[in-house]
Design a protein around this motif. Structure first.
Motif, PDB file in Angstrom:
ATOM      1  N   ILE A 191       0.886  -1.113  -0.155  1.00  0.00           N
ATOM      2  CA  ILE A 191       0.027  -0.119   0.037  1.00  0.00           C
ATOM      3  C   ILE A 191       0.874   1.125  -0.050  1.00  0.00           C
ATOM      4  CG2 ILE A 191      -1.806   1.307   1.197  1.00  0.00           C
ATOM      5  CD1 ILE A 191      -2.456  -1.535   2.561  1.00  0.00           C
ATOM      6  N   ASN A 192       0.798   2.043  -0.841  1.00  0.00           N
ATOM      7  CA  ASN A 192       1.536   3.112  -1.279  1.00  0.00           C
ATOM      8  C   ASN A 192       0.755   4.511  -0.734  1.00  0.00           C
ATOM      9  OD1 ASN A 192       4.092   2.211  -2.387  1.00  0.00           O
ATOM     10  ND2 ASN A 192       2.784   1.517  -3.832  1.00  0.00           N
ATOM     11  N   LEU A 193       1.406   5.449   0.045  1.00  0.00           N
ATOM     12  CA  LEU A 193       0.655   6.511   0.515  1.00  0.00           C
ATOM     13  C   LEU A 193       1.581   7.764   0.737  1.00  0.00           C
ATOM     14  CD1 LEU A 193      -0.939   4.894   3.821  1.00  0.00           C
ATOM     15  CD2 LEU A 193      -2.170   5.154   1.683  1.00  0.00           C
ATOM     16  N   LYS A 194       1.106   8.849   0.604  1.00  0.00           N
ATOM     17  CA  LYS A 194       1.900  10.015   0.861  1.00  0.00           C
ATOM     18  C   LYS A 194       1.920  10.473   2.247  1.00  0.00           C
ATOM     19  CE  LYS A 194       0.448  11.308  -3.699  1.00  0.00           C
ATOM     20  NZ  LYS A 194      -0.327  12.099  -4.686  1.00  0.00           N
ATOM     21  N   ALA A 195       3.126  10.817   2.829  1.00  0.00           N
ATOM     22  CA  ALA A 195       3.254  11.269   4.129  1.00  0.00           C
ATOM     23  C   ALA A 195       2.580  12.626   4.294  1.00  0.00           C
ATOM     24  CB  ALA A 195       4.683  11.433   4.307  1.00  0.00           C
ATOM     25  N   GLY A 196       1.879  12.891   5.317  1.00  0.00           N
ATOM     26  CA  GLY A 196       1.110  14.147   5.778  1.00  0.00           C
ATOM     27  C   GLY A 196      -0.233  14.358   4.925  1.00  0.00           C
ATOM     28  N   GLN A 197      -0.461  13.518   3.998  1.00  0.00           N
ATOM     29  CA  GLN A 197      -1.740  13.609   2.986  1.00  0.00           C
ATOM     30  C   GLN A 197      -3.026  12.855   3.874  1.00  0.00           C
ATOM     31  OE1 GLN A 197      -2.632  14.756  -0.171  1.00  0.00           O
ATOM     32  NE2 GLN A 197      -4.652  14.034   0.394  1.00  0.00           N
ATOM     33  N   PRO A 198      -4.009  13.842   4.115  1.00  0.00           N
ATOM     34  CA  PRO A 198      -5.372  13.084   4.993  1.00  0.00           C
ATOM     35  C   PRO A 198      -5.676  11.911   4.101  1.00  0.00           C
ATOM     36  CG  PRO A 198      -5.346  15.246   5.013  1.00  0.00           C
ATOM     37  CD  PRO A 198      -4.156  15.015   4.259  1.00  0.00           C
ATOM     38  N   PHE A 205       0.113   2.559  12.707  1.00  0.00           N
ATOM     39  CA  PHE A 205      -1.171   3.152  13.570  1.00  0.00           C
ATOM     40  C   PHE A 205      -0.440   3.946  14.537  1.00  0.00           C
ATOM     41  CE2 PHE A 205      -3.871  -0.126  11.644  1.00  0.00           C
ATOM     42  CZ  PHE A 205      -4.766   0.547  10.890  1.00  0.00           C
ATOM     43  N   ALA A 206       0.476   3.657  15.392  1.00  0.00           N
ATOM     44  CA  ALA A 206       1.186   4.553  16.186  1.00  0.00           C
ATOM     45  C   ALA A 206       1.997   5.704  15.442  1.00  0.00           C
ATOM     46  CB  ALA A 206       2.141   3.413  16.862  1.00  0.00           C
ATOM     47  N   ALA A 207       2.328   5.673  14.567  1.00  0.00           N
ATOM     48  CA  ALA A 207       3.145   6.608  14.004  1.00  0.00           C
ATOM     49  C   ALA A 207       2.181   7.744  13.272  1.00  0.00           C
ATOM     50  CB  ALA A 207       4.049   6.582  12.950  1.00  0.00           C
ATOM     51  N   ALA A 208       0.819   7.164  12.987  1.00  0.00           N
ATOM     52  CA  ALA A 208      -0.076   8.271  12.166  1.00  0.00           C
ATOM     53  C   ALA A 208      -0.899   9.114  12.965  1.00  0.00           C
ATOM     54  CB  ALA A 208      -1.004   7.174  11.415  1.00  0.00           C
ATOM     55  N   ALA A 209      -1.250  10.338  12.726  1.00  0.00           N
ATOM     56  CA  ALA A 209      -2.321  10.859  13.250  1.00  0.00           C
ATOM     57  C   ALA A 209      -3.948  10.322  12.857  1.00  0.00           C
ATOM     58  CB  ALA A 209      -2.244  12.243  13.038  1.00  0.00           C
ATOM     59  N   ILE A 210      -4.633   9.802  13.866  1.00  0.00           N
ATOM     60  CA  ILE A 210      -5.952   8.985  13.259  1.00  0.00           C
ATOM     61  C   ILE A 210      -6.997  10.020  14.082  1.00  0.00           C
ATOM     62  CG2 ILE A 210      -7.265   7.284  14.005  1.00  0.00           C
ATOM     63  CD1 ILE A 210      -4.433   5.871  14.585  1.00  0.00           C
ATOM     64  N   ARG A 211      -8.117  10.082  13.066  1.00  0.00           N
ATOM     65  CA  ARG A 211      -9.023  11.069  13.197  1.00  0.00           C
ATOM     66  C   ARG A 211      -9.785  10.544  14.664  1.00  0.00           C
ATOM     67  NH1 ARG A 211     -13.859  11.375   8.839  1.00  0.00           N
ATOM     68  NH2 ARG A 211     -13.607   9.123   9.228  1.00  0.00           N
ATOM     69  N   PRO A 212     -10.158  11.188  15.436  1.00  0.00           N
ATOM     70  CA  PRO A 212     -10.296  11.138  16.887  1.00  0.00           C
ATOM     71  C   PRO A 212     -11.458  10.029  16.908  1.00  0.00           C
ATOM     72  CG  PRO A 212      -9.951  13.238  16.722  1.00  0.00           C
ATOM     73  CD  PRO A 212      -9.899  12.677  15.526  1.00  0.00           C
ATOM     74  N   GLN A 213     -12.297   9.980  16.095  1.00  0.00           N
ATOM     75  CA  GLN A 213     -13.816   9.146  16.333  1.00  0.00           C
ATOM     76  C   GLN A 213     -13.337   7.796  15.477  1.00  0.00           C
ATOM     77  OE1 GLN A 213     -13.819  12.097  14.418  1.00  0.00           O
ATOM     78  NE2 GLN A 213     -14.983  11.857  12.627  1.00  0.00           N
ATOM     79  N   ASP A 214     -12.357   7.563  14.830  1.00  0.00           N
ATOM     80  CA  ASP A 214     -11.718   6.329  14.472  1.00  0.00           C
ATOM     81  C   ASP A 214     -10.824   5.635  15.221  1.00  0.00           C
ATOM     82  OD1 ASP A 214     -13.100   6.809  12.107  1.00  0.00           O
ATOM     83  OD2 ASP A 214     -11.779   7.401  10.874  1.00  0.00           O
TER      84      ASP A 214
END
Length: 137
Positions: A51-58, A79-88
């Motif tokens: 899975i390829n993602l962009k750093a800092g991109q929602p 998941f530990a390194a990501a900023a997760i939306r509070p409700q998720d």
């Protein structure tokens, strides 16, 4: 005694550092422009396996289990390194997201740069090949 103007001169930079260090002071990402990433979980595989993602991109991770049995999407370091939306945040338990048979789950997050291992935490699923990786550039 310190002159009042000198006291103010020290207070302003310290306050700026404290506000910048407080993650709750950060603005909420604009989820309406989030990158949607579809991941299929099925008989002992993730599709795509990388899975390829962009750093800092929602990002909206749409995890769909097309099989009849349960699977999970376990990526503890990711998941530990990501900023997760509070409700998720409640959807993520022990570094993974549980997805029942023929169900889907969506998690909104802002990923951090890095390479992260991905696996299904159910007994023997990763042994049978249900593993992959997440690349965030």
């Amino acid at each position: 005694m310190i002159a009042p103007t000198l006291r103010f001169a020290w207070t302003l930079p310290i306050a700026a550092v404290l506000i910048a260090a407080d993650p709750s002071a950060a603005a909420e990402p604009d989820w309406s422009h989030a990158q949607r990433v579809e991941v299929d979980l099925s008989s002992f595989r993730f599709s795509p396996a990388t899975i390829n993602l962009k750093a800092g991109q929602p990002t909206l991770l749409h995890l769909a289990n097309s099989g009849s049995g349960g699977h999970d999407f376990t990526a503890k370091e990711f998941f530990a390194a990501a900023a997760i939306r509070p409700q998720d945040r409640t959807r993520i338990a022990r570094g993974g997201v549980e997805i029942g048979g023929h169900e889907s789950v969506e998690v909104a997050l802002v990923p951090a740069r890095g390479q992260y291992p991905l696996r299904c935490g159910h007994a023997f699923h990763s042994t049978f090949g249900m593993k992959g990786r997440i690349l965030v550039q």
